[in-house]
Design an enzyme around this catalytic site. Structure first.
Site, mmCIF file in Angstrom:
data_model
loop_
_atom_site.group_PDB
_atom_site.id
_atom_site.type_symbol
_atom_site.label_atom_id
_atom_site.label_comp_id
_atom_site.label_asym_id
_atom_site.label_seq_id
_atom_site.Cartn_x
_atom_site.Cartn_y
_atom_site.Cartn_z
ATOM 1 N N LYS B 168 0.857 -1.185 0.000
ATOM 2 C CA LYS B 168 0.000 0.000 0.000
ATOM 3 C C LYS B 168 0.891 1.232 0.000
ATOM 4 O O LYS B 168 2.023 1.192 0.497
ATOM 5 C CB LYS B 168 -0.944 0.032 1.187
ATOM 6 C CG LYS B 168 -0.344 0.234 2.549
ATOM 7 C CD LYS B 168 0.033 1.636 2.972
ATOM 8 C CE LYS B 168 -1.083 2.634 2.831
ATOM 9 N NZ LYS B 168 -0.601 3.971 3.361
ATOM 10 N N THR B 193 4.943 6.742 3.879
ATOM 11 C CA THR B 193 4.263 5.514 4.343
ATOM 12 C C THR B 193 3.886 4.569 3.239
ATOM 13 O O THR B 193 2.895 4.706 2.554
ATOM 14 C CB THR B 193 3.075 5.625 5.274
ATOM 15 O OG1 THR B 193 3.524 6.187 6.484
ATOM 16 C CG2 THR B 193 2.538 4.266 5.696
ATOM 17 N N GLU B 273 -0.641 10.367 -4.880
ATOM 18 C CA GLU B 273 -1.829 11.158 -4.578
ATOM 19 C C GLU B 273 -2.090 12.198 -5.672
ATOM 20 O O GLU B 273 -1.318 13.118 -5.888
ATOM 21 C CB GLU B 273 -1.673 11.806 -3.202
ATOM 22 C CG GLU B 273 -1.804 10.747 -2.108
ATOM 23 C CD GLU B 273 -1.367 11.210 -0.731
ATOM 24 O OE1 GLU B 273 -1.670 10.505 0.234
ATOM 25 O OE2 GLU B 273 -0.726 12.258 -0.639
#
Lengths: 401, 401
Positions: B168, B193, B273
């Site tokens: 992820k 992350t 993103e």
């Protein structure tokens, strides 16, 4: 805004795509001591190379600036164009070419249209006026939203010297200017397209000007960032006409230059492409100022921190995470974070819940301070940054079109 | 998508604000050799510290992952919460706590709600299924737009081993993971992350797994960037059940792990993103791969380059300017730039005018290569990055709200 010994002019030469003033000239009555710092980027525009050679070998009479074309990555043709432009001004002024310093800002990779400058040389010289500083300041702007001018004075034995700084810059702003002749070996950290010209009537020789300009730029222009990208064209030049009779010490001169450069550097960040906030990132408590500078720079250039500022979100976790990847050692469990004076993180943990909302409110201010305390050491440094919001994308995702 | 010896489960535990699966468990039939690399960020979340200690001291039986809360910057309470969560799983499985490795992703600075995990432990263990990998992969996502899974196989003497990687990550992505127990002294360059879990049925001991995982992550996860910001939680874990009977050499194991990690790393960037493009930045012609990596990283993290990619603008000047501030020496006059094979800059100068339009057309593709050639040396490296557009601002300017 006058400084004895200096005159200014600006004309429209058709270099900027959208029109308007784009060619500016600053002239000293006589060839005078000058010094400069230039981008430490390994890729340096033709005007940077030429201005550096000249300022190291001769007093300066004039600075010729164009906006709309950076004349960078343009090879021999770019050099020829820069030389032809300054030659036209030297002929119109009746001075040696070596006394005319060029500076350019705008698109990279297109040769400067020298013929447009040659065609305007006589008109530009004819327009020189001691009250022309504002027109000069307007003509050198590119994506800037406002004119950037600052002044200060230095009094000594009943005499007063004046410093006038004129600056441009809003994007590709992460200045890393260093002394002429000392670069770019080894290349330093980043800067971006900013131009700044300081004229003063103090009495100072080129060596003193160089020493004090380097010290002043290190804590002003070299401590701000819009986007972390250092330009090929960054240039800061100072010329001293000597007309005031004021003879400053190195400390006084550094102080005066810092006073002029600091508000200009801040104005650039405040005007950062699309920015709505100018934020001082103060890091303290580390072993040295150098360590504090390294952490402050990492925070000031972090996209996550900068979008957090745009979002007015007191997301201190992103601040600590960025400090943690900066390469400087500290103990996370003693870290504290203050936003505009509100403690939102103490000893590496969240402060009381109400602090978050209060800090987010404070983040609506145009300007504020984020203080990151990483220990009890004496080292501290402040870097000034701006937010990364939709405006920056609008400006940069289609700059050339 | 099954790997002999492994079962998976996922449930909704109410940790993600917006609801949905947010708690995932991966279990090996027996405690098995495992290895991991973790963020080199100095600020490390509680689960990172705990998982590191455990993987260095014991074989692993299970990995417990939650999304929605990073449990970073949460001090002793965070540690207690992470320990309580893994204890609940260990009790439900009937294994020692040290065999359960925790991983968390989400908001920084909020203590993990351990009680929500304890309440779901029995349900989670009851749901374990050898076909549960997709549910597991869905449950660990945060701002990701899609599930990230990759597989490969390794054949030997008629036997076949399988590798399944589940990953992820979409923001705070600039992985810099390094071997467990060797960190974070000195802190290295950035990561972000991302979580990745690889399960395989090869026969390999923990030392071999650690060596090969480090080599594989260095050229995959550590060579991609969404925003240059390294997370407090980055974790890559591999567990080998040994059920296949295949005993790979170090080279074979590194190759297989690289084959699994590469598409996962690429998928993260592609899913950066707000991103619309995944672009390989290949730098070559320098003295060493290390130099090439440094330049490629500077380009891959430059806001000006990334907005240029968003704007589909073949602005090679920004590419060269970024290379010039990277700290690596090269001769700008020999630099060439290719976008998706189209030469737009040759020997530091613009290529023919038509190249620009052709390159801008190519930049509409979802994925392409930007090649920057800076000399004739053997050094080369590829960093994968994405564009910085309005979507990134939308996601990050108000992440927690």
């Amino acid at each position: 805004m006058k400084v004895p010994g200096f005159r200014f002019a600006a004309v429209e030469a058709g270099i900027k795509k959208r029109g308007g003033l784009d060619l500016a000239l600053l002239v000293c009555d006589q060839a005078s001591p000058a010094a400069a710092v230039f981008t430490r980027n390994l890729v340096r525009a033709a005007p940077v190379v030429i201005a550096e050679e000249r300022v190291l070998s001769s007093p300066a009479r004039a600075i010729l600036v164009n906006a709309g074309n950076a004349n960078a990555c343009t090879g021999d043709l770019g050099t020829i164009a820069a030389l032809a432009s300054t030659r036209a001004i030297a002929e119109a002024l009746g001075c040696p070419e070596v006394q005319v310093l060029p500076a350019s800002t705008g698109v990279i990779g297109q040769v400067l249209p020298a013929e447009k400058i040659q065609a305007k040389a006589a008109e530009l010289v004819a327009a020189l006026d001691e009250n022309g500083a504002e027109a000069f300041a307007d003509a050198i702007l590119t994506t800037d939203r406002w004119r950037k001018v600052a002044t200060t004075t230095l009094d000594q034995s009943g005499l007063r010297a004046t410093f006038l700084g004129i600056c441009k810059g809003a994007g590709m702003i992460h200045p890393d200017v260093g002394g002429a002749g000392k670069l770019p070996q080894p290349p330093g950290p980043p800067h971006a397209t900013m131009l700044c010209f300081v004229v003063t009537d103090v009495v100072a020789d080129a060596a003193l000007l160089a020493q004090c300009l380097e010290a002043a730029t290190d804590v002003t222009f070299n401590a701000v960032s819009v986007d972390g990208d250092t330009s090929t064209n960054d240039t800061v030049i100072v010329i001293a006409s000597g007309k005031s009779g004021v003879t400053p010490t190195a400390a006084e001169l550094t102080q005066a230059l810092t006073e002029v450069c600091r508000p200009l550097a801040r104005s650039m960040v405040r005007d950062g492409e699309g920015a709505e906030h100018a934020v001082d990132i103060t890091v303290r408590g580390l072993a040295s100022d150098k360590d504090a500078r390294q952490v402050a720079k990492a925070i000031a250039t972090s996209p996550l921190v900068k979008t957090t500022i745009a979002g007015k979100d007191a997301n201190w976790g992103r601040l600590l995470a960025t400090a943690g990847r900066s390469g400087v050692s500290f103990q996370p469990t003693v870290a504290s974070v203050f936003i505009d004076g509100v403690c939102i993180c103490k000893n590496g943990l969240p402060a009381e819940a109400s602090a978050d909302a209060e800090a987010s409110l404070r983040m609506k201010k145009d300007e504020y301070v984020i203080e990151v305390v990483l220990g009890t050491g004496p080292g501290r440094f402040t870097y000034t940054t701006c937010d990364l919001g939709h405006g920056y994308i609008d400006v940069n995702a289609g700059y050339r079109s």
